[in-house]
Design a protein around this motif. Structure first.
Motif, PDB file in Angstrom:
ATOM      1  N   THR A  51       1.025   3.839  -3.214  1.00  0.00           N
ATOM      2  CA  THR A  51       0.700   5.132  -2.770  1.00  0.00           C
ATOM      3  C   THR A  51       1.874   5.800  -3.468  1.00  0.00           C
ATOM      4  O   THR A  51       1.454   7.204  -4.063  1.00  0.00           O
ATOM      5  CB  THR A  51       0.354   5.471  -1.202  1.00  0.00           C
ATOM      6  OG1 THR A  51      -0.468   4.659  -1.010  1.00  0.00           O
ATOM      7  CG2 THR A  51      -0.017   6.762  -1.136  1.00  0.00           C
ATOM      8  N   TRP A  52       3.202   5.680  -3.135  1.00  0.00           N
ATOM      9  CA  TRP A  52       4.211   6.685  -3.635  1.00  0.00           C
ATOM     10  C   TRP A  52       4.319   6.668  -5.115  1.00  0.00           C
ATOM     11  O   TRP A  52       4.474   7.852  -5.768  1.00  0.00           O
ATOM     12  CB  TRP A  52       5.449   6.227  -3.200  1.00  0.00           C
ATOM     13  CG  TRP A  52       5.880   6.673  -1.881  1.00  0.00           C
ATOM     14  CD1 TRP A  52       6.058   6.103  -0.675  1.00  0.00           C
ATOM     15  CD2 TRP A  52       6.343   8.131  -1.625  1.00  0.00           C
ATOM     16  NE1 TRP A  52       6.337   7.079   0.406  1.00  0.00           N
ATOM     17  CE2 TRP A  52       6.238   8.300  -0.224  1.00  0.00           C
ATOM     18  CE3 TRP A  52       6.362   9.355  -2.298  1.00  0.00           C
ATOM     19  CZ2 TRP A  52       6.816   9.304   0.448  1.00  0.00           C
ATOM     20  CZ3 TRP A  52       6.563  10.564  -1.758  1.00  0.00           C
ATOM     21  CH2 TRP A  52       6.792  10.655  -0.498  1.00  0.00           C
TER      22      TRP A  52
ATOM     23  N   CYS B 254      -4.300  -0.131  -4.501  1.00  0.00           N
ATOM     24  CA  CYS B 254      -3.996   0.709  -2.964  1.00  0.00           C
ATOM     25  C   CYS B 254      -5.414   0.565  -2.366  1.00  0.00           C
ATOM     26  O   CYS B 254      -5.277   0.057  -1.215  1.00  0.00           O
ATOM     27  CB  CYS B 254      -3.430   2.199  -2.931  1.00  0.00           C
ATOM     28  SG  CYS B 254      -1.827   2.329  -3.348  1.00  0.00           S
TER      29      CYS B 254
ATOM     30  N   TRP C  99       1.860   6.626  -7.096  1.00  0.00           N
ATOM     31  CA  TRP C  99       0.472   7.579  -7.520  1.00  0.00           C
ATOM     32  C   TRP C  99       0.936   8.933  -7.235  1.00  0.00           C
ATOM     33  O   TRP C  99       0.676   9.612  -8.158  1.00  0.00           O
ATOM     34  CB  TRP C  99      -0.541   6.933  -6.547  1.00  0.00           C
ATOM     35  CG  TRP C  99      -1.942   7.721  -6.934  1.00  0.00           C
ATOM     36  CD1 TRP C  99      -2.706   7.862  -8.291  1.00  0.00           C
ATOM     37  CD2 TRP C  99      -2.540   8.556  -6.260  1.00  0.00           C
ATOM     38  NE1 TRP C  99      -3.494   8.724  -8.000  1.00  0.00           N
ATOM     39  CE2 TRP C  99      -3.599   9.253  -6.763  1.00  0.00           C
ATOM     40  CE3 TRP C  99      -2.217   8.834  -4.965  1.00  0.00           C
ATOM     41  CZ2 TRP C  99      -4.462  10.145  -6.381  1.00  0.00           C
ATOM     42  CZ3 TRP C  99      -3.316  10.111  -4.354  1.00  0.00           C
ATOM     43  CH2 TRP C  99      -4.473  10.530  -5.129  1.00  0.00           C
TER      44      TRP C  99
ATOM     45  N   SER D  56      -1.969   1.885  -9.831  1.00  0.00           N
ATOM     46  CA  SER D  56      -1.779   2.171  -8.345  1.00  0.00           C
ATOM     47  C   SER D  56      -2.767   2.578  -7.632  1.00  0.00           C
ATOM     48  O   SER D  56      -2.959   2.052  -6.365  1.00  0.00           O
ATOM     49  CB  SER D  56      -0.479   3.174  -8.699  1.00  0.00           C
ATOM     50  OG  SER D  56      -1.106   4.339  -8.893  1.00  0.00           O
ATOM     51  N   LEU D  57      -3.778   3.455  -8.103  1.00  0.00           N
ATOM     52  CA  LEU D  57      -4.775   3.903  -7.034  1.00  0.00           C
ATOM     53  C   LEU D  57      -5.583   2.553  -6.661  1.00  0.00           C
ATOM     54  O   LEU D  57      -6.239   2.392  -5.848  1.00  0.00           O
ATOM     55  CB  LEU D  57      -5.517   4.945  -7.812  1.00  0.00           C
ATOM     56  CG  LEU D  57      -6.753   5.573  -6.721  1.00  0.00           C
ATOM     57  CD1 LEU D  57      -6.146   6.172  -5.518  1.00  0.00           C
ATOM     58  CD2 LEU D  57      -7.421   6.611  -7.574  1.00  0.00           C
TER      59      LEU D  57
ATOM     60  N   ILE E  43       0.845  -1.234  -0.038  1.00  0.00           N
ATOM     61  CA  ILE E  43       0.014   0.184   0.230  1.00  0.00           C
ATOM     62  C   ILE E  43       0.875   1.281   0.111  1.00  0.00           C
ATOM     63  O   ILE E  43       0.577   2.217  -0.933  1.00  0.00           O
ATOM     64  CB  ILE E  43      -1.092  -0.009   1.203  1.00  0.00           C
ATOM     65  CG1 ILE E  43      -1.982  -1.263   1.054  1.00  0.00           C
ATOM     66  CG2 ILE E  43      -1.736   1.479   1.357  1.00  0.00           C
ATOM     67  CD1 ILE E  43      -2.903  -1.438   2.475  1.00  0.00           C
TER      68      ILE E  43
END
Length: 153
Positions: A38-39, A66, A41, A62-63, A34
């Motif tokens: 997040t990084w 996550c 994104w 990525s979103l 996660i």
């Protein structure tokens, strides 16, 4: 006369619930997945998505990964799985499929990084793309590790 044998104890380990999720492999990989995702994104968003066709897929993968991983982590923390073996199958299939999707996103992000090296954008965009590519490949590796370690558990 044969003596009665006691029933064999289940050899399947119980699925973790609560804080033990963070101490049990492969479930301990969920939080780093996660965070690294997040990084990815955040870094792609910071480049103002210079290559929408390439980086749009990276942002989507990525979103959505996550968010789904966060839901999966919360379900393990709150014990929604009720120790069902179906959760292991679901977890393995999800992480295997997500590893494949993340690999495609990481390759596209690397392509966007190569394209941004000599582009008209500032060197900052190139550096952000490099960092996003790095985290995309790390996240891919984490998803692969999770999928295989739950499969061989």
């Amino acid at each position: 006369m044969a003596s009665a044998c006691p029933p064999a104890a289940s050899t399947q380990p119980a699925l973790p619930s609560g804080p033990t999720v963070f101490k049990t492999i492969p479930y301990a990989f969920i939080l780093p997945e996660i965070l690294c995702g997040t990084w990815v994104w955040i870094l792609v968003a910071a480049t103002s998505v210079s290559f929408p066709l390439l980086q749009g897929w990276v942002m989507y993968v990525s979103l959505s990964s996550c968010l789904i991983s966060l839901l999966l982590l919360l379900s393990y923390l709150f014990g929604f799985h009720k120790n069902s073996e179906n959760w292991k199958v679901l977890d393995s299939l999800y992480h295997g499929a997500t590893a494949i999707l993340y690999m495609s996103a990481a390759v596209l992000q690397a392509n966007a990084t190569i394209r941004s090296e000599f582009g008209s954008n500032s060197p900052l965009h190139y550096q952000l793309n490099c960092a996003a590519s790095f985290f995309a490949f790390i996240t891919t590796f984490l998803y692969i590790l999770h999928a295989f370690s739950i499969y061989y558990q």
